[in-house]
Structure formats: structure tokens, C-alpha cells
Design a protein around this motif. Structure first.
Motif, PDB file in Angstrom:
ATOM      1  N   HIS A  28      -4.419  -7.539   9.186  1.00  0.00           N
ATOM      2  CA  HIS A  28      -4.957  -6.701   8.117  1.00  0.00           C
ATOM      3  C   HIS A  28      -5.834  -7.604   7.251  1.00  0.00           C
ATOM      4  O   HIS A  28      -5.680  -8.813   7.271  1.00  0.00           O
ATOM      5  CB  HIS A  28      -3.787  -6.127   7.301  1.00  0.00           C
ATOM      6  N   HIS A  47      -6.558  -7.517  -2.215  1.00  0.00           N
ATOM      7  CA  HIS A  47      -5.584  -8.608  -2.044  1.00  0.00           C
ATOM      8  C   HIS A  47      -6.093  -9.898  -2.683  1.00  0.00           C
ATOM      9  O   HIS A  47      -6.330 -10.900  -2.010  1.00  0.00           O
ATOM     10  CB  HIS A  47      -5.286  -8.805  -0.552  1.00  0.00           C
ATOM     11  N   HIS A 102       0.832  -1.212   0.000  1.00  0.00           N
ATOM     12  CA  HIS A 102       0.000   0.000   0.000  1.00  0.00           C
ATOM     13  C   HIS A 102       0.865   1.260   0.000  1.00  0.00           C
ATOM     14  O   HIS A 102       0.400   2.326  -0.340  1.00  0.00           O
ATOM     15  CB  HIS A 102      -0.890   0.077   1.246  1.00  0.00           C
ATOM     16  N   HIS A 136      -9.010   0.539   1.529  1.00  0.00           N
ATOM     17  CA  HIS A 136      -9.618  -0.363   0.542  1.00  0.00           C
ATOM     18  C   HIS A 136     -10.893   0.244  -0.042  1.00  0.00           C
ATOM     19  O   HIS A 136     -11.938  -0.386  -0.023  1.00  0.00           O
ATOM     20  CB  HIS A 136      -9.956  -1.719   1.173  1.00  0.00           C
TER      21      HIS A 136
HETATM   22 ZN   LIG Z   1      -4.874  -3.962   2.187  1.00  0.00          ZN
END
Ligand SMILES: [Zn+2]
Length: 297
Positions: free
Chosen positions: A197, A133, A54, A127
């Protein structure tokens, strides 16, 4: 004379039809590109499993790699929004600009999970386009591989037959491995996990794992002491099997919670290169399933 001219041309041919230069944002796409573009392609991977995809520094070496690229393969869904646009602007390479065939975003070819009802970036959610992901579900890899093989043939039509055969070869091996993984993981269904996460959402969706809580209160937001205390209270009556995190995640919160709940904290490789025996996509999945399978039941 004529012959000499011709042989000169032949000598030049391998150069003019030179190796494809590929820039991959993350290791999983570097590995997929190696499978589908072959050993001749020159592949630069911007991040490792130990770097947060990120957030990345726009280093001159990365700008130079994009400047020379024929094809850029990134995740998309805003995963790289904090660094890729800047790299692209500084590289000045029109071939890999958004909208060009040289700009390939993997997440465009799969169904995204956790699409927010409303855009909430003000609260720090990283997000905003849904969970990016996508690479830990092998069915997503299959869809992305088909799209990527098509794209390779489009930008390098002289070798389209090669790309077709590398794709067929990869898909045969991948589909067979997927079947093996799915039978090996049958008894992982329902496994209760806490994730630092939301990096394992697609893995959980594929294997029917139950991610009962996240350490981050929102994707990208570090947990406060009161959030962590709340997790202990919530989870202590029925603790999860483990607390999982990626290699790039700071282990502190996971270890603290692991200690409070008396359950293991497990670093999963998350992507290619994220641990021993994870140097391609096949081994990444093998290793991930092995680590989950070895958890005490
Ligand atoms: Zn992420």
C-alpha cells in the motif's frame, strides 16, 4: 477558618487544573502527544499498528474516550473519514468538533504528496486528499510537533510554559536524531522497493528510496490475479531489493510476489508498536532504518 478554606482550595487546584484527556487516532500521534503533553496527560489511542487506520469499528469504548477528550489528534487528509465522523457525532463532545481548538489534524501542517488531479473515489481510491501517511518523514513530525505544542498551550493556557519546555526538549532530541538517521541512511538512496500500500511514500521521499510498484492497483483496492501476474512480468527483469508492507496488511500477496521474484518480503513496523523496540517515535525510526539497512544489496 480562613486558612482552612485556603488549604481546601489548594487541595482542589490539582483537580481543577486536571490532567488533559487526549484522544489520538493512531499510535504515532499518541507517542507525539506523550512527548509534548507529558506524563500527566491521559492518552487514549484508537488504533494499533496491527489495525488498518482507514477502517475501524466505532466501538462504544472509543465513543466514550472521545466524549471525555479535551483534545483529539488524528491524521486527517481523509485517512479516518470512514469512522471518525461517526465517532465524533455519537460522542456529542463539542470541544473536539471540526473547527474547534480541540480538533487537531496532523496532515494539515505538512505538504501532502500524491495529490490527485481529480477526485476519483468512485474507483475506490482511499487517498482522495493526497497521501495521508505523513508520519514517516521526520521533518513532517517536526512541523506537526510545533503546531501541536501551540495547540496544547491554547487549550490549556495554565501550563503553556510546560508545553513550551517539553517542545524545546523534544525538538532538540528529534533534530539530533534526524541528523543521525540521515547520515546512517545515505546509502539507502536509490533502494528499489515494491510496496503493498502507499503507506511509505513519505519515507521514500525523505530517503530517496525508489518505490517502483505497488501491489494495490490503486490505494485501498486489493490486487487481482492478473494485476499480480503483470507485476511479475514487469519486475522479473530487474527485481526490487524487497517487497514492503505494514503490520496490518495481509501478507499473502507480498509473500506470493516475493516467491515469484526471489526477493525478501519485509514487514516494516510502519508505526509505534509495530514490532520489537518500536515503543516510541524515535525507536520506530531507528528500527525502520535498521531493517532497510539490513536488506541484502
Ligand atoms: Zn492509505
Amino acid at each position: 477558618m480562613k486558612f482552612r478554606f485556603l488549604s481546601g482550595l489548594l487541595l482542589l487546584l490539582p483537580i481543577s487544573a486536571g490532567a488533559l484527556e487526549i484522544f489520538a487516532c493512531e499510535p504515532e500521534w499518541g507517542s507525539l502527544a506523550r512527548e509534548l503533553a507529558g506524563d500527566d496527560a491521559s492518552i487514549t489511542v484508537a488504533t494499533t499498528a496491527f489495525q488498518d487506520p482507514h477502517r475501524l469499528e466505532a466501538k462504544p469504548s472509543l465513543i466514550a474516550a472521545i466524549r471525555n477528550a479535551d483534545l483529539l489528534i488524528c491524521t486527517g487528509a481523509d485517512l479516518e473519514v470512514g469512522w471518525l465522523p461517526l465517532l465524533l457525532r455519537r460522542s456529542g463532545n463539542a470541544l473536539v468538533r471540526p473547527g474547534q481548538p480541540g480538533y487537531f489534524l496532523a496532515a494539515d501542517f505538512v505538504r501532502k504528496l500524491e495529490l490527485p488531479d481529480r477526485l476519483d473515489r468512485a474507483e475506490g481510491d482511499i487517498h482522495p486528499q493526497g497521501n495521508p501517511h505523513v508520519h514517516l518523514n521526520p521533518h513532517n513530525i517536526e512541523r506537526i510537533a510545533k503546531a501541536l505544542a501551540e495547540r496544547l498551550a491554547q487549550i490549556d493556557p495554565a501550563r503553556s510554559a510546560d508545553y513550551q519546555s517539553m517542545q524545546s526538549d523534544f525538538l532538540i532530541r528529534w533534530e539530533s536524531a534526524t541528523t543521525d538517521w540521515e547520515s546512517a541512511a545515505v546509502n539507502l538512496a536509490g533502494l528499489r522497493l515494491v510496496s503493498h500500500h502507499r503507506g511509505f511514500t513519505y519515507l521514500a521521499d525523505w530517503l530517496h528510496l525508489d518505490i517502483v510498484a505497488d501491489i494495490e492497483p490503486k490505494p485501498g483496492i486489493p490486487p487481482s490475479a492478473s494485476h499480480l501476474a503483470g507485476l511479475v512480468e514487469q519486475l522479473a527483469p530487474n527485481p526490487p531489493a524487497a517487497i514492503i508492507r505494514t503490520p496490518y496488511t495481509d501478507a499473502k500477496a507480498s509473500l506470493w510476489l516475493s516467491d515469484k521474484l526471489g526477493v525478501p518480503a519485509l514487514e516494516l513496523p510502519y508505526t509505534v508498536g509495530g514490532g520489537d523496540d518500536t515503543n516510541d517515535l524515535f525507536r520506530l525510526y531507528d528500527k525502520t532504518l535498521k531493517l532497510l539497512g539490513d536488506l541484502p544489496k
